[in-house]
Every structure is written in structure tokens, then in C-alpha cells.
Scaffold this active site. Structure first.
Site, mmCIF file in Angstrom:
data_model
loop_
_atom_site.group_PDB
_atom_site.id
_atom_site.type_symbol
_atom_site.label_atom_id
_atom_site.label_comp_id
_atom_site.label_asym_id
_atom_site.label_seq_id
_atom_site.Cartn_x
_atom_site.Cartn_y
_atom_site.Cartn_z
ATOM 1 N N ARG A 273 0.842 -1.205 0.000
ATOM 2 C CA ARG A 273 0.000 0.000 0.000
ATOM 3 C C ARG A 273 0.881 1.262 0.000
ATOM 4 O O ARG A 273 1.786 1.385 0.831
ATOM 5 C CB ARG A 273 -0.894 -0.010 1.240
ATOM 6 C CG ARG A 273 -1.664 1.260 1.486
ATOM 7 C CD ARG A 273 -2.779 1.440 0.482
ATOM 8 N NE ARG A 273 -3.557 2.655 0.750
ATOM 9 C CZ ARG A 273 -4.450 3.145 -0.086
ATOM 10 N NH1 ARG A 273 -4.697 2.539 -1.231
ATOM 11 N NH2 ARG A 273 -5.112 4.239 0.218
ATOM 12 N N GLU A 368 -14.586 -18.809 29.052
ATOM 13 C CA GLU A 368 -13.587 -19.651 29.756
ATOM 14 C C GLU A 368 -12.922 -18.842 30.874
ATOM 15 O O GLU A 368 -11.731 -18.998 31.144
ATOM 16 C CB GLU A 368 -12.522 -20.158 28.781
ATOM 17 C CG GLU A 368 -13.086 -21.001 27.677
ATOM 18 C CD GLU A 368 -12.874 -22.490 27.887
ATOM 19 O OE1 GLU A 368 -12.149 -22.881 28.815
ATOM 20 O OE2 GLU A 368 -13.482 -23.253 27.123
#
Ligand SMILES: Cc1cc2nc3c(=O)[nH]c(=O)nc-3n(C[C@H](O)[C@H](O)[C@H](O)COP(=O)(O)OP(=O)(O)OC[C@H]3O[C@@H](n4cnc5c(N)ncnc54)[C@H](O)[C@@H]3O)c2cc1C
Length: 385
Positions: A273, A368
Site C-alpha cells: 500500500r 472460559e
């Protein structure tokens, strides 16, 4: 400490990479699947059974039930490999919450035949039903009641956010047999078939990362045969905790794989880019982000393999597993955010996988055990030492 892997483990990693890239991803492409909803049940089953054939499904289970009982460090390498791919069948690779977990090693012979062995082959799926509207982090405060009546247990209550709940053939349901005792003898685990009268698994929930991956389980005077009790009355909470350290390492391993994928995309983009007449990778502010991403990943990777090594030496890693889960989950969220920043507006578009990964990993800081609960566990263990 030796950080190298055996040839055999590296071959397993290569086999896994091929399975994902040559079988799972083409199937995903062919059926134009994304994470907005779970893939069709027949395709999931096909992939689960193939994974079981290759030995990946339920890989951490003992050999006598069809697993490979592999060391934690090797398992981390494989979970990391799985995280590197944008794979809608990710749950079908090792099983995850819908597959075989060490909780089910408490099965008696009859339960093994009916539940564990078909699960290991990928024929059926399950779910882990602990969380409730009134009990998440405070998991021992569950309100779902189990009352013994003759040769049955009657369950009443509601579970929520249960991964694979809407698709599971049976659920591991944690219920209170004695509210006052909570974790110390007051919680029992039951294997509840989807079609048990009074059980309703058809409550898919809508999430930031798609619909129907998680759901509610509702029990209204649900009659569970006494033979479906898993382990001992009152021993359910310690069963639930059996999985905890491994699960925490697995989350970090997946996070490391995902973060490496984000770094690679960002490096490619930074090289290609251009802005102000040069590749954006030539700007030091972009370089700083790339350097921070790589350093974060390296730190997580090292913590994880050190903790896995400790586990493989037979050491208690409760504190380290909490550290690894905390750091891995926070790390992957930082890395994805930086990947999006490096990609500018392109990162926000659905043309890149970044926006989806950002939605996918946000929950890693929540499930979790939230990041806050991990910190409590670490501090509690430090103060005890
Ligand atoms: C996508 C997804 C999948 C899930 N899958 C499953 C599953 O398969 N099975 C299952 O049983 N559960 C599952 N869960 C539930 C998950 O384990 C809980 O969401 C999690 O434990 C947090 O509980 P909670 O949502 O009730 O938050 P709460 O416990 O209400 O927490 C709210 C906030 O308070 C903080 N907090 C709570 N207590 C403390 C404290 N003592 N000190 C400091 N801060 C605190 C938390 O960190 C959090 O920031 C899943 C959740 C999600 C989102």
C-alpha cells in the site's frame, strides 16, 4: 529447555495444514459459508468424521478411547496451526466445546458406549452446560436444581450462552443437588439427551460473531434417568474444572495462530500500500505497530509453550494457565486492532477478514473465565505461595 518439535509432530502439523487447506477451506468456498451462522449439520459431520479418521478430533483424549493423548506443547502447536486459517469448520478440527473433553472421562462403561465413543468418532456432538443467567463468573451459584425422585432426577432451570447448545445431541448439564454446598458437594453433572421430555435445546442466541453458535438450554420438570448421572453426586464442579487448564492453553494457542495471520496480512499490506509516494511500511509509525504486534505474539507464544512444557513435566499450572489465557486473549485483541489500523479503511471492509476476526476474538476476553477472573486466579495463587 528445548523448544524444538519432533519430526513426527511437525508431520502432524503439516497433515493438519493440508486437511484444513485442501479439504475444509474448499468445502467452505464451495458452499459459500461464513461465520454468520454455523455450517449445515451434514457438512459439519462429514468434516468431524474426517478429522476423527486423521486422528485430530479429540486429540488430547487418552488412547484407550481413541485419542492420541499428545503432550500439551504438541497440542498447542496444532491449535496454533488451526488458528492460522479462516476456517468456518474450526470447531470440527479438534472438537472444542461440542466434542470430547476430559470431563467425559468420568463416564462408566455404559455411558462410554452411548456417549463418549460415538463422540470420539464424530457421530454425535455435545455441549458444556454450566453458565446461567444468574451464574457466569460466579459459576458455583447455579440455580438449576436436580431433585432425586425414584430412579430419576428431575431438572428445572435454564442455561445460557452454551456453545453448540442448539446443535448438540446431548448436553453435560451441571445442576445443584444442594444449594448450600455449592462447589463442595452441591453440584452434579448429568448427561441429558436432546429428546428428553422437559428438555429444550432449541433456543439459538444472537451474537456479535453470528447467530446460532450458542444457545439456551431450558429444563422444565425434565426427567433424567439416574443412570445418566456422570461421576458422583456432588462431584460435578470438580469434573467441570478438569478441563480448565487445557482449555486455557488452547485459547492462547488459537490466539497466537490468529495473531500470526493478522501480522502476515499487515506486513503484506504495509509493503504494497502506498501513501505520500511510498509504501506505508516505510513510515516509522506503521513500523512501530508491526514491531509491537510481533513482540506481543512472541511473548504469548513463549509463555504458552513454557506453561505447556511445565504441564508436560507434571507441574501444577493453574496460575500459569490463567496467565497464558489472560495474555493470549488480550494480545490477540490488540494485534487485530493494529492490523485494522494498518489497513486503514480497507480493514473495516468485509473484503478483508480483519473485521470478522475482530468480532470473533472479542469473546476470548470473556469466555472460559473473563480477563478479570484470570487476574483473580493469578493473584490468589501468588498470595498463597
Ligand atoms: C460466545 C460465548 C460462548 C460461551 N460458551 C459457554 C459454554 O459452552 N458453556 C458454558 O457453561 N458457558 C459458556 N459461556 C459463558 C461464559 O463462560 C460466561 O459468559 C463468562 O464466564 C462470564 O460470565 P457472565 O457473562 O455472566 O459475566 P459476569 O460474571 O456477570 O461478569 C460481568 C463483568 O463483571 C466482572 N466480574 C465478575 N466477577 C468479578 C469479580 N469477582 N471481580 C472482578 N470482576 C468481576 C467480569 O469479569 C465481567 O467483566 C459462553 C459465553 C459466550 C459469550
Amino acid at each position: 529447555m528445548d523448544f524444538s518439535f519432533s519430526q513426527e509432530t511437525l508431520m502432524m502439523q503439516e497433515t493438519l495444514r493440508k486437511f484444513i487447506t485442501e479439504e475444509m477451506l474448499p468445502l467452505q468456498e464451495k458452499h459459500k459459508l461464513d461465520r454468520e451462522k454455523p455450517p449445515p449439520a451434514d457438512l459439519c459431520k462429514q468434516m468431524r468424521k474426517r478429522s476423527a479418521e486423521l486422528g485430530f478430533y479429540g486429540i488430547d483424549m487418552p488412547e484407550d478411547v481413541g485419542g492420541m493423548d499428545i503432550p500439551a506443547a504438541d497440542r498447542c502447536l496444532l491449535f496454533e496451526e488451526s488458528g492460522k486459517h479462516d476456517n468456518v469448520f474450526a470447531n470440527e478440527v479438534f472438537g472444542g466445546a461440542g466434542g470430547p473433553t476430559p470431563v467425559l472421562l468420568a463416564c462408566n462403561d455404559k455411558q462410554k458406549e452411548k456417549y463418549l465413543l460415538p463422540l470420539m468418532k464424530g457421530d454425535i456432538t455435545t455441549c458444556f452446560g454450566l453458565s446461567e443467567p444468574g451464574a457466569g463468573s460466579d459459576a458455583t451459584n447455579i440455580q438449576t436444581m436436580a431433585v432425586k425422585k425414584g430412579d430419576k432426577w428431575i431438572l428445572n432451570g435454564r442455561k445460557h450462552y452454551i456453545t453448540n447448545g442448539p446443535s448438540a445431541d446431548f448436553a453435560m448439564v451441571f445442576a445443584s443437588n444442594d444449594r448450600a454446598k455449592r462447589a463442595k458437594g452441591g453440584i452434579t453433572c448429568f448427561l441429558v439427551d436432546r429428546d428428553t421430555p422437559g428438555a429444550d435445546f432449541d433456543h439459538p442466541q444472537h451474537t456479535m460473531d453470528g447467530d446460532g453458535w450458542v444457545g439456551e438450554l431450558v429444563f422444565e420438570d425434565c426427567e433424567v434417568p439416574a443412570e445418566n448421572l456422570l461421576g458422583q453426586v456432588g462431584a460435578g464442579f470438580s469434573l467441570a474444572m478438569k478441563w480448565i487448564n487445557d482449555g486455557r492453553l488452547n485459547i492462547c494457542a488459537g490466539s497466537v495462530g490468529i495473531a500470526k495471520r493478522m501480522l502476515k496480512l499487515s506486513l503484506d499490506y504495509a509493503r504494497q500500500r502506498e501513501a505520500f509516494g511510498t509504501a506505508i511500511g516505510n513510515f516509522q509509525l506503521i513500523q512501530a505497530m508491526l514491531a509491537d504486534m510481533a513482540t506481543d505474539i512472541f511473548a504469548a507464544e513463549n509463555m504458552m509453550y513454557r506453561a505447556a512444557w511445565m504441564k508436560d513435566q507434571g507441574q501444577d499450572i493453574r496460575k500459569e494457565a490463567a496467565m497464558v489465557k489472560l495474555f493470549g486473549a488480550e494480545m490477540v485483541n490488540r494485534v487485530v486492532d493494529q492490523a485494522m489500523q494498518i489497513h486503514g479503511g480497507m480493514g473495516f471492509m468485509r473484503e478483508t477478514p480483519i473485521e470478522h476476526v475482530m468480532r470473533q476474538v472479542r469473546v476470548y476476553r470473556i469466555f472460559e473465565g473473563t480477563s478479570e477472573i484470570q487476574r483473580l486466579t493469578i493473584a490468589k495463587n501468588l498470595l498463597k505461595e
